[in-house]
Design an enzyme around this catalytic site. Structure first.
Site, PDB file in Angstrom:
ATOM      1  N   LYS A 184       1.220  -1.112   0.025  1.00  7.25           N
ATOM      2  CA  LYS A 184       0.276   0.383   0.450  1.00  7.25           C
ATOM      3  C   LYS A 184       0.906   0.765  -0.202  1.00  7.25           C
ATOM      4  O   LYS A 184       2.017   1.383   0.481  1.00  7.25           O
ATOM      5  CB  LYS A 184      -0.706   0.022   1.251  1.00  7.25           C
ATOM      6  CG  LYS A 184      -1.807  -1.517   1.322  1.00  7.25           C
ATOM      7  CD  LYS A 184      -2.848  -1.138   2.120  1.00  7.25           C
ATOM      8  CE  LYS A 184      -4.118  -2.538   2.367  1.00  7.25           C
ATOM      9  NZ  LYS A 184      -5.047  -2.180   1.439  1.00  7.25           N
ATOM     10  N   HIS A 242      -0.475  -8.438   8.667  1.00 10.03           N
ATOM     11  CA  HIS A 242      -0.578  -6.860   8.312  1.00 10.03           C
ATOM     12  C   HIS A 242      -0.425  -6.253   9.263  1.00 10.03           C
ATOM     13  O   HIS A 242       0.406  -4.661  10.024  1.00 10.03           O
ATOM     14  CB  HIS A 242      -2.151  -6.201   7.893  1.00 10.03           C
ATOM     15  CG  HIS A 242      -2.384  -7.214   6.796  1.00 10.03           C
ATOM     16  ND1 HIS A 242      -1.697  -8.580   6.029  1.00 10.03           N
ATOM     17  CD2 HIS A 242      -3.773  -7.613   6.319  1.00 10.03           C
ATOM     18  CE1 HIS A 242      -2.108  -8.225   5.343  1.00 10.03           C
ATOM     19  NE2 HIS A 242      -3.795  -8.544   5.393  1.00 10.03           N
TER      20      HIS A 242
HETATM   21  C1  BG6 Z   1      -7.162  -9.860   3.882  1.00 14.43           C
HETATM   22  C2  BG6 Z   1      -7.649 -10.733   5.091  1.00 14.43           C
HETATM   23  O1  BG6 Z   1      -5.387 -10.287   4.192  1.00 14.43           O
HETATM   24  O2  BG6 Z   1      -7.112  -8.682   3.984  1.00 14.43           O
HETATM   25  C3  BG6 Z   1      -9.370 -10.681   4.768  1.00 14.43           C
HETATM   26  O3  BG6 Z   1      -7.767 -12.198   4.908  1.00 14.43           O
HETATM   27  C4  BG6 Z   1      -9.160  -8.727   5.072  1.00 14.43           C
HETATM   28  O4  BG6 Z   1     -10.172 -10.655   6.412  1.00 14.43           O
HETATM   29  C5  BG6 Z   1      -7.897  -7.760   3.986  1.00 14.43           C
HETATM   30  O5  BG6 Z   1     -10.458  -8.256   4.590  1.00 14.43           O
HETATM   31  C6  BG6 Z   1      -7.804  -6.418   4.361  1.00 14.43           C
HETATM   32  O6  BG6 Z   1      -7.555  -5.908   2.777  1.00 14.43           O
HETATM   33  P1  BG6 Z   1      -7.820  -4.342   2.597  1.00 14.43           P
HETATM   34  O7  BG6 Z   1      -6.585  -4.302   1.417  1.00 14.43           O
HETATM   35  O8  BG6 Z   1      -8.974  -4.669   2.040  1.00 14.43           O
HETATM   36  O9  BG6 Z   1      -7.892  -3.715   3.624  1.00 14.43           O
END
Ligand code: BG6
Length: 492
Positions: A184, A242
């Site tokens: 990101k 994350h």
């Molecule tokens: C993924 C998860 O890694 O990240 C999901 O498995 C989640 O559950 C997603 O919805 C969120 O990603 P972003 O980029 O939409 O914030």
């Protein structure tokens, strides 16, 4: 300001799980964007691999449908549309059996000198078997690399097994473990902010920072992923990867160079310094929640169990944690983390809350002067806000106001903001591992997560209910307020 495009050398990208959701929702749209920006060199090929038999023509049609859905309806008008579809091939392979491997090898024949990337958009149980088959069929060339998605395992032991299986075929510099949060734009900007400005570094420590908050809130429920999600939960799905990566980028020491191993060495040190959460402190440092029926964005939504179609589940869809980093820089500074499904807003941000002024010279005392805050908004409306005190304009007395220095990336930069996958796949082709997780990082993250999972399992408590469309269980608010602090109220 518009970004420069530097083309990458010609490559063959083999996508296992080519008919799946990730490939169609994220990967093909991302590759299309890169192609339409002219970043590819000829002859670049994208080869989809899936169990399902499908003619190449039908498969290309399915990609076209996905591009219309996820890039935009007018995508067909783009000059790159036809070119991109022509790059795509499809082969049906039984990845654990024999069928289809010869066809795949034939398709790849002649491209031995090119970068060859195997993207495993499959379930992690297949990572090892696919790597083994690739070796068996002599497809692993010196310029080959493998890309794997999370989750890498469901605990430390299973992650080690998967890493061993991949590592038996590919060397660590050939392995690209994706954490798409690192792709990101604003996440990378966090590094630019910290390490390309002299301003922040001197105050980036416990003497000046009161606490850090990291929120990753989603409005969606578990939808079609209920089966995967129920076996995982928010801690494994979002925190192990994350959120810990975000925490590392905030807490790490400046690396000596912006180079893959230098960066990853520093992140690893943070992961190793995380204060352990065990049976003794899990109940005071963590909160688990599970959503019940409610309303999000004015629309009624079902509860988790209804979505799942089960009577009971012990899986958390929300987690809040008070984490700590036990080193000289950050000892004693709480890192409050929270993430959940079906929260009121889709918003991810990092807030660095500074300490208040030491002494008040204005009327009202120190507690009327809100402390400085640096808020890095990852999504949506990417940008950075630095909250400062200023004098309210006017001829009257000395009245103060808390206002943000507001830098919105959408306003400062024009043009298409690349999706995480666009950047990450191009980095794989360039062979740049800076934004990918090294094996020891993944395993260190599990070493912190495993005892939390074990403590929860031994305590045997059900996750606390919260109504969909709220900010999680009340206990999450208490977790922060007990310390005399509050969650970032700009979000609510
Ligand atoms: C993924 C998860 O890694 O990240 C999901 O498995 C989640 O559950 C997603 O919805 C969120 O990603 P972003 O980029 O939409 O914030």
């Amino acid at each position: 300001m518009v970004s420069r495009i530097i083309s990458v050398e010609a490559f063959d990208l083999v996508v296992f799980g080519g008919t799946g959701d990730l490939a169609h929702r994220k990967l093909f749209p991302a590759l299309f964007q890169r192609d339409s920006d002219g970043q590819f060199t000829e002859p670049t090929r994208i080869i989809s691999v899936a169990r399902r038999e499908m003619s190449e023509e039908k498969f290309r049609e399915s990609v076209a449908v996905s591009l219309r859905a996820f890039v935009g309806k007018d995508v067909t008008a783009s000059p790159a549309f036809k070119r991109f579809l022509e790059r795509i091939q499809h082969v049906s392979v039984d990845v654990t059996g024999e069928k289809g491997w010869r066809e795949l090898a034939e398709k790849l024949a002649g491209g031995e000198e090119r970068v060859r990337a195997f993207y495993l958009a499959t379930s992690p149980e297949l990572f090892g078997p696919i790597a083994e088959q690739l070796a068996k069929h002599h497809l692993v060339t010196p310029k080959a690399r493998i890309i794997v998605e999370k989750p890498i395992g469901h605990d430390g032991a299973s992650a080690a097994k998967i890493n061993d299986a991949i590592g038996a075929v590919f060397k660590e510099p050939q392995i690209f473990r994706i954490d798409h949060y690192l792709g990101k734009e604003t996440v990378q900007n966090l590094m630019a902010l910290r390490f390309a400005n002299a301003l922040f570094e001197p105050v980036w420590n416990s003497a000046h920072i009161d606490h850090v908050q990291i929120t990753v809130a989603e409005t969606i429920g578990v939808e079609k992923r209920a089966e995967y999600y129920d076996a995982s939960g928010a801690l494994r799905d979002m925190v192990q990867n994350h959120m810990l990566q975000l925490l590392c980028l905030v807490a790490m020491e400046p690396p000596s160079a912006f180079a893959a191993d230098a960066l990853r060495d520093e992140k690893l040190k943070v992961l190793k310094a995380l204060v352990p959460i065990t049976d003794a402190n899990a109940s005071s440092l963590t909160v688990r929640g599970q959503y019940r029926a409610g309303a999000v964005d004015g629309e009624a939504v079902p509860g988790y169990l209804e979505e799942l179609g089960k009577k009971a589940s012990n899986t958390e869809t929300f987690v809040a944690i008070k984490a700590g980093v036990a080193n000289w820089r950050f000892a004693g500074v709480p890192f409050y983390l929270r993430t959940g499904k079906r929260l009121p807003q889709r918003v991810s941000d990092i807030e660095v809350a500074f300490r208040p002024v030491p002494h008040a010279i204005f009327d009202g005392g120190t507690n009327t002067i809100p402390a400085n805050r640096l808020v890095i908004r990852l999504q949506p409306d990417e940008g950075i806000k630095l909250w400062l005190m200023i004098k309210e304009p006017g001829p009257g007395g000395m009245r103060l106001q808390h206002v943000p220095l507001d830098m919105s990336f959408a306003e400062a930069f024009t043009g298409h903001v690349p999706e995480a996958y666009e950047r990450l796949v191009m980095d794989v082709i360039r062979g740049n591992q800076s934004l990918f997780m090294r094996r020891d990082e993944v395993e260190a993250a599990w070493r912190w997560i495993d005892p939390i999972l074990e403590a929860w399992s031994r305590a045997g408590e059900a996750p606390r209910p919260y109504i969909a469309g709220t900010w999680g269980p009340a206990a999450s608010i208490a977790l922060v307020e007990r310390d005399g602090r509050t969650w970032n109220e700009d979000l609510a």
